[in-house]
Design a protein around this motif. Sequence first.
Motif, PDB file in Angstrom:
ATOM      1  N   GLY A  39      -7.420   4.291  -1.694  1.00  0.00           N
ATOM      2  CA  GLY A  39      -7.539   2.918  -2.155  1.00  0.00           C
ATOM      3  C   GLY A  39      -7.490   1.945  -0.998  1.00  0.00           C
ATOM      4  N   ARG A  40      -7.041   0.733  -1.277  1.00  0.00           N
ATOM      5  CA  ARG A  40      -7.007  -0.326  -0.279  1.00  0.00           C
ATOM      6  C   ARG A  40      -5.957  -0.026   0.782  1.00  0.00           C
ATOM      7  N   TYR A  82      -9.034   0.580   4.226  1.00  0.00           N
ATOM      8  CA  TYR A  82      -8.853   1.535   3.148  1.00  0.00           C
ATOM      9  C   TYR A  82      -8.280   2.824   3.703  1.00  0.00           C
ATOM     10  N   ARG A 131       3.123   0.447  -0.168  1.00  0.00           N
ATOM     11  CA  ARG A 131       2.061  -0.567  -0.207  1.00  0.00           C
ATOM     12  C   ARG A 131       0.729   0.080  -0.580  1.00  0.00           C
ATOM     13  N   SER A 145      -1.814   0.190  -4.538  1.00  0.00           N
ATOM     14  CA  SER A 145      -3.158  -0.368  -4.650  1.00  0.00           C
ATOM     15  C   SER A 145      -3.946   0.371  -5.727  1.00  0.00           C
TER      16      SER A 145
END
Length: 432
Positions: A270-271, A324, A419, A423
């Motif tokens: 993901g991000r 990413y 974190r 995402s």
Amino acid sequence: MRVTIEPQTEGVLNSDAGSTVRRTVLPSGVRVLTEEMPGQRSVTIGYWIAVGSRDEAEHQHGSTHFLEHLLFKGTKTRSALDIAAAFDGVGGESNALTGKEHTCYYARVLDADLPMAVDVLTDMVTSAVIDPAEMETERGVILEELAMAEDDPTDVVHERFSEQVLDGHALGRPIGGTPEEIQAATREDVYDHFQRWYRPEELVITAAGGLDHEALCQIVAQALEASSWDVTVPGEPAPRRLADGVEIPVQEGTRHIRKAVEQSQVILGGRGLAASDEDRFALSLMHAVLGGSMSSRLFQEIRERRGLAYSTYSFSSAFTDAGYFGLYAGCLPSKVEKVIDVMSAELERIASEPVTQEELTRAKGQLRGGTVLGMEETSSRMSRLGRAELVRGEFVDISETLGQLDAVTAADITRVAARLAASPRAITVVGP
């Protein structure tokens, strides 16, 4: 030591392990950064332009990569054979790379042959003719290059995954363009792109190895004066790229690209983090623990304990305003669901439980060794200067980098992993 690079900073930026880093801005706005490495008999020099695939206009997709090819095809005074023979004749190497945010033309030569490299690279970057006939020939070469990448399922899964996690943003476009875009590209579109970006204020020259900074600046200045550019007009360096502030969506869920291959390629992720994020050192250590080696969690769990895949690792890509991350494995189609389950579990575990002291110590040792050994190559130091100038706007020496790694704690790794795990999650699968 960490030094912020201001637009007009001159002189010595830093010294590290016997080498000296210097920066000069020529009157035209061209920037020259060097790292003098005593005892080296070779030099790697790069000509950087802060333009990548994300900067292309709607009708110019693929033009940045097209130019990477075309600049080797001839100038007003040199043919493609002349360019190749110049480096072959001294045992040197020349090549180029196109990224999503920059392009670099580089060469590695003996120190005595540095003036020749400057002469040829300056000629290519300033005076390429973009010949229509050569463009048609190279169009076929690029289409073959794209076809070769499309035949490699690993390339395909990485390309499609970046599209999925950077949905609709220019960063999500393929660097080389699509076959349709390359077929449609006109000489006028590519030449306009060349004229727009290849200018003195955009050019950054970095070099590392056995060199003298003042002598190189003089050679560069003379080569520019003899080029097609008008460097008599005073100029200032172009400002560094700023984040565009656009929220980039992620296509959540699973995207399946069907290919008639024996093995499925899987990426879950993901991000991630932008290139200048302060958590980037913790991120590097997280990847070392999670999927950066044969002793990493993914390798041990997916390959060694369960025999689900031959190749597995984790990775990140970072840009000015986005990034990413992904966890990758290549496995039999029947094992895809199990591999995804294990990947998800390992991502959640590193995001919720502190890594062990043994893992942290091993990860730091791995990155310390890799960093120092990598910096023994002039090409790595040349690239480090380019990134310092174009991306971060600061130069960080090796000692400072190692200090930043050493300062990372197990709690930092958990925090940055959390974190990432928070995402939106995307899964890309290429296979039957």
